[in-house]
Motif scaffolding. Sequence first.
Motif, mmCIF file in Angstrom:
data_model
loop_
_atom_site.group_PDB
_atom_site.id
_atom_site.type_symbol
_atom_site.label_atom_id
_atom_site.label_comp_id
_atom_site.label_asym_id
_atom_site.label_seq_id
_atom_site.Cartn_x
_atom_site.Cartn_y
_atom_site.Cartn_z
ATOM 1 N N ASP F 103 -4.768 5.273 -2.244
ATOM 2 C CA ASP F 103 -6.085 5.242 -0.976
ATOM 3 C C ASP F 103 -5.681 6.578 -0.360
ATOM 4 O O ASP F 103 -4.871 6.787 0.220
ATOM 5 C CB ASP F 103 -5.484 4.069 -0.219
ATOM 6 C CG ASP F 103 -6.101 4.085 0.960
ATOM 7 O OD1 ASP F 103 -7.127 5.075 1.406
ATOM 8 O OD2 ASP F 103 -6.105 3.136 1.985
ATOM 9 N N ALA F 106 -5.186 6.885 3.385
ATOM 10 C CA ALA F 106 -4.006 6.336 3.899
ATOM 11 C C ALA F 106 -2.886 7.242 3.756
ATOM 12 O O ALA F 106 -1.999 7.282 4.314
ATOM 13 C CB ALA F 106 -3.821 4.935 3.332
ATOM 14 N N GLY F 108 -3.146 10.592 3.777
ATOM 15 C CA GLY F 108 -3.139 11.691 4.846
ATOM 16 C C GLY F 108 -3.119 13.142 4.160
ATOM 17 O O GLY F 108 -3.005 13.064 2.779
ATOM 18 N N ILE F 150 4.142 7.348 7.205
ATOM 19 C CA ILE F 150 2.892 6.542 6.554
ATOM 20 C C ILE F 150 2.896 5.274 7.364
ATOM 21 O O ILE F 150 3.788 4.642 7.291
ATOM 22 C CB ILE F 150 2.783 6.670 5.229
ATOM 23 C CG1 ILE F 150 2.258 7.921 4.747
ATOM 24 C CG2 ILE F 150 1.473 5.981 4.819
ATOM 25 C CD1 ILE F 150 2.071 8.109 3.221
ATOM 26 N N LYS F 151 1.421 4.831 7.769
ATOM 27 C CA LYS F 151 1.736 3.417 8.145
ATOM 28 C C LYS F 151 1.415 2.359 7.226
ATOM 29 O O LYS F 151 2.136 1.327 6.903
ATOM 30 C CB LYS F 151 0.751 3.253 9.320
ATOM 31 C CG LYS F 151 1.417 4.067 10.829
ATOM 32 C CD LYS F 151 0.252 4.215 11.856
ATOM 33 C CE LYS F 151 0.699 5.498 12.714
ATOM 34 N NZ LYS F 151 -0.480 5.732 13.773
ATOM 35 N N SER F 152 0.177 2.467 6.740
ATOM 36 C CA SER F 152 -0.231 1.788 5.417
ATOM 37 C C SER F 152 -0.046 2.211 4.162
ATOM 38 O O SER F 152 -0.090 3.231 3.804
ATOM 39 C CB SER F 152 -1.646 1.271 5.674
ATOM 40 O OG SER F 152 -2.528 2.239 5.472
ATOM 41 N N ASP F 153 0.375 1.301 3.036
ATOM 42 C CA ASP F 153 0.707 1.652 1.712
ATOM 43 C C ASP F 153 -0.420 2.336 1.074
ATOM 44 O O ASP F 153 -1.545 1.777 0.796
ATOM 45 C CB ASP F 153 1.152 0.460 1.021
ATOM 46 C CG ASP F 153 1.568 0.856 -0.348
ATOM 47 O OD1 ASP F 153 1.544 1.970 -0.560
ATOM 48 O OD2 ASP F 153 2.264 -0.080 -0.985
ATOM 49 N N PRO F 154 -0.417 3.485 0.734
ATOM 50 C CA PRO F 154 -1.411 4.297 0.222
ATOM 51 C C PRO F 154 -1.687 4.037 -1.466
ATOM 52 O O PRO F 154 -2.366 4.371 -1.978
ATOM 53 C CB PRO F 154 -1.186 5.968 0.306
ATOM 54 C CG PRO F 154 0.372 5.923 0.375
ATOM 55 C CD PRO F 154 0.729 4.567 1.083
#
Lengths: 238, 238, 238, 238, 238, 238
Positions: F103, F106, F108, F150-154
Amino acid sequence: MRPSGRALDALRSITIETDVTKHAEGSCLIKCGDTHVLCTASLEERVPPFLRNSGLGWVTAEYGMLPRATTTRNRREAQAGKQSGRTQEIQRLIGRSLRAAVDRPALGERQITVDCDVIQADGGTRCASITGGWVALRLAVNKLMKAGDIKSDPLLGNVAAVSCGIYGGQPVLDLDYAEDSSAGTDANFVMTGEGGMIEIQGSAEGATFSRAEFNALLDLAEKGVAELVAAQNAAVGG
Amino acid sequence: MRPSGRALDALRSITIETDVTKHAEGSCLIKCGDTHVLCTASLEERVPPFLRNSGLGWVTAEYGMLPRATTTRNRREAQAGKQSGRTQEIQRLIGRSLRAAVDRPALGERQITVDCDVIQADGGTRCASITGGWVALRLAVNKLMKAGDIKSDPLLGNVAAVSCGIYGGQPVLDLDYAEDSSAGTDANFVMTGEGGMIEIQGSAEGATFSRAEFNALLDLAEKGVAELVAAQNAAVGG
Amino acid sequence: MRPSGRALDALRSITIETDVTKHAEGSCLIKCGDTHVLCTASLEERVPPFLRNSGLGWVTAEYGMLPRATTTRNRREAQAGKQSGRTQEIQRLIGRSLRAAVDRPALGERQITVDCDVIQADGGTRCASITGGWVALRLAVNKLMKAGDIKSDPLLGNVAAVSCGIYGGQPVLDLDYAEDSSAGTDANFVMTGEGGMIEIQGSAEGATFSRAEFNALLDLAEKGVAELVAAQNAAVGG
Amino acid sequence: MRPSGRALDALRSITIETDVTKHAEGSCLIKCGDTHVLCTASLEERVPPFLRNSGLGWVTAEYGMLPRATTTRNRREAQAGKQSGRTQEIQRLIGRSLRAAVDRPALGERQITVDCDVIQADGGTRCASITGGWVALRLAVNKLMKAGDIKSDPLLGNVAAVSCGIYGGQPVLDLDYAEDSSAGTDANFVMTGEGGMIEIQGSAEGATFSRAEFNALLDLAEKGVAELVAAQNAAVGG
Amino acid sequence: MRPSGRALDALRSITIETDVTKHAEGSCLIKCGDTHVLCTASLEERVPPFLRNSGLGWVTAEYGMLPRATTTRNRREAQAGKQSGRTQEIQRLIGRSLRAAVDRPALGERQITVDCDVIQADGGTRCASITGGWVALRLAVNKLMKAGDIKSDPLLGNVAAVSCGIYGGQPVLDLDYAEDSSAGTDANFVMTGEGGMIEIQGSAEGATFSRAEFNALLDLAEKGVAELVAAQNAAVGG
Amino acid sequence: MRPSGRALDALRSITIETDVTKHAEGSCLIKCGDTHVLCTASLEERVPPFLRNSGLGWVTAEYGMLPRATTTRNRREAQAGKQSGRTQEIQRLIGRSLRAAVDRPALGERQITVDCDVIQADGGTRCASITGGWVALRLAVNKLMKAGDIKSDPLLGNVAAVSCGIYGGQPVLDLDYAEDSSAGTDANFVMTGEGGMIEIQGSAEGATFSRAEFNALLDLAEKGVAELVAAQNAAVGG
């Protein structure tokens, strides 16, 4: 008996002619016997990316050999499409050696590129390049200082180099090609005018060498470098 | 008025020093004013694959410029990893020009490589390379003949080259860098000692040129080449 | 008698088909007899670094030949890893020739790249590339002007090229491959629509040539270029 | 005090795991602390062109570093399109060092290529490559001898290498990366099992070094190489 | 609704013009909608070194794209100094696909090189190259057979290729550029005239794809290839 | 009967050792039978130029093979001066495959480079690289998440790959070198943990293959990938 008839501890005759090209900030043609190297120092008011805004200067070197500087013609590296490993090794050595005498903050954010191009080769081209390269560098720095662009001298002293080897079982100074190609051991010494060591490179060719032999080569090198430094100073009027 | 103060039809001063390197079969250092080119001729007893068993010889040329032969330093082609288009264009021209004077069956299955390395540049390096390259070639061939390896002379005559141009609205002979960089038209002429044309290359820079102007340049070239041929003959003792 | 049966002063049949590719700003397929070259002009709203903020535009050219454009297959340059000296020499000539007709301030800070790719070769590919390249360039500039991006026409006039040579002892116009490979002298002429000279390149192949012969070639070239310019104008509706 | 807490004359822990790949004639994974090098020796029943019909064998080496063997990722040399000067310098050193222990007539017309690939780097990769490379070479030669393809052992003895330097003003043995990057002087010593010198390379980084300092480094090197030779012998069961 | 208005299972219009260059042993210009590829087959009476004296022939392919075949100009690979990964991948696919239809002992020790040069691109250039490449190959082989150089036909049958993809959620046949650049899945199918599979390459772009979707693409491909094979046969008069 | 004695639908034994180098953000050594690949993931806080200010991350891959990873030694690509077409094709496949699970918003504006270096090869190196490369990528991403960068798992899920082929007339799973070199058809399948298709590449070697055969390979691949995904999850503790 050496092929040239020289004494074991004798350098070849040295001449250093300065200001041989009209464009370069510093230049000389150094002749160590039949080895002739044209050295130019080119000043640029910029440094490589890794030094930007560091306040530090940079000195680097490049080395080349004209195709027919040697007994038989060598292929031009520009046509081969790359510099040989030997060329790269030598130009890295020249650059490292010259930088050892440079006060890089005093130089400021400037780059000086020393080009050493062998016009005629008869052994010892890397040592002649270092010795002559320093002269070109000295002259370019003198020009900078005379122009008032630099306040304190960024050159800490002389740098000169000589090769020694075990030839016919005996330690000899300043190998020429006839000696170099059949020497048992071959070593290059780069030193300052005060006798400090900058680079030592010794290689066995065939037999290994002992510490005693190595010390004998080092003795010869100290003598030779002192004479080369005197020739440098005479050339630059120092 | 030309920047150098020369007359419109005056060559720069020419010197051709021969046998300047100990290894090459033929060599010279040609100086056309401040343009200095080291020319060496290297003999090999083999030919390129396309000529094997043809009975024909080959003459080829390579061209290079030391990095600080110019006002500002140029990147070394060996490091760039390739010869520029300009370099290739020039060395193809030199080779083609010299071959025009070679009797290739008389040379036999041998190759002579003429290396032209610019030590210092001030305009007209390709013409100086051709004029000096011919001297190196002549000396190498003389050596072959003296050794009895060749029976009849494979050189049919002299080859020399000069540039001319429209500078400040007037046709002038032998452009130097100051003229070359602002000339309206620039032409190179390669001719034999007898005045036969080998190569003509004329380029408009800015304005186009007329047939009349081109004829004026050709007149100057004929005069200049005759003088260069005389200098060649003096140098080789011919 | 020429291999093709043409009169000494006859061009090969010329066709110029325009707008042959849907992507390029200007394009044509030029056929000079059996020599077929696809020319495209590509517009970019940027210039090379050395022209940034100069207000000047740039026109450059690249040349290529499909591997089987020739009698026997040639190695693809992309696979060889470099463009040959011949390729570079030709594309430098095309670019220089086209720029001679460009008013660079009028073009503004834009670059137009003219690609000339030889689909089928039968001699004279560099001349066909220049003649066809000008058509592609003209069409791209027309598009710019129609869009109102440029006020005054940056093309000063036509540019066309033709080769001439001494074949079988006689001056002939527009050499094809059969003539080119055995011609005694080979020359390329690039001219404007008004007959101004842009580039002249003459080479002796074998024997040298005289001024009289060269003048005969120039006469033929003037005739040929006039016909080519007419064909260009017909093609672009000019 | 050294960053690793080692005594001034202490090597890092050494492990040499042999036969780590199923294809190579000889192989080992040498770990000198956190420096890990995979060494393979590949035998070919042919020699380079310059040795054909000479009766002599050849040993050569190549060196590489995986892109993330280092703290930050390095560009892959295969993608850069060439080996760096540093890589070439190192692989020339490895090859020269190993050849010093080879009886080339006894090897016969065979080539052994020693590949040294750095899996993880923490200083001293060239020395670990030489020490491990000799083990791979020894194992490949053992295989040749066991097969009866060679009668007398072509390996004259061990070859091992270690770096020493002036760190924090004191001579220390076997620099790791933390020491290497701030050492005042850095030297590499290649020796035989009997203490004969093969290669000596010393460089000043910053200050120059004296003969006394250099002798102290040499003392350390003799101690270190003796330990490395013992580790080699244990690994090959010698 | 497809951008072109085609039905989901409709090919673009196909034309295959044969014998478009006078030099190649076989050639065609294939147009699949706005994708135009010039394919030539070049015969050489020699094989690569690894096949010498094997009695086997070889078919290989090369792929190129003219710089302005695309919407914006691409850098010429010959100038970049190497073929891109994409180019190499495509030409390896073309070669492998065509060889699948070749009886190499029947061809004998000959090499046929199929060059596929994209004149104008609008998606599907690799498939058009395979389909057109086969036509060029067929024509070159016909020439060999007509000349009596080969006794039995070395071509086992037709080879053609088509792309399919999931566009707007629906399986569609023969993607053009507008579809290709936004398709969710893109697959290329190379098949024989009898529907045997030679190569299948499917890639998810964004979302993954299911077996059901892949089967739908395969159904479309079978339909498309049958039509392409009919077009090939019509072109070669088979 | 398979050379290894495995059942038709049996994978080779798989081991995945994680955190095998101290420098990389993520790493593993994956062994699929005798195929051993070292995979490292390197994080950089920058993206390629085409993604700057896009808010999107990038995952790319490079592939290499040590010179003696294979039965006979291969030339080092760094020395050859370029990556082979095969290498480029493989690394493009690895990168494309891994990106299918990423992702990118996600992640970044960061780049993760996955290096897959084959230490020992016995068939299936590209599939092992993808399966192991995903593990290295997962570990590097875990580190980023643990650090709170990172906040959400990419990573959207697992990606694994396996080869299948027709060997001795029968569909078999996970070809080793002995099978691969004589298989009639060879296919690589890249799938997600949920069985979604990412890449399918099937090639006929010799005979073509039918849809039924291809479906049998796809059945085997689904079984194999499920087992590989389980091994990945065990290795990363997922």
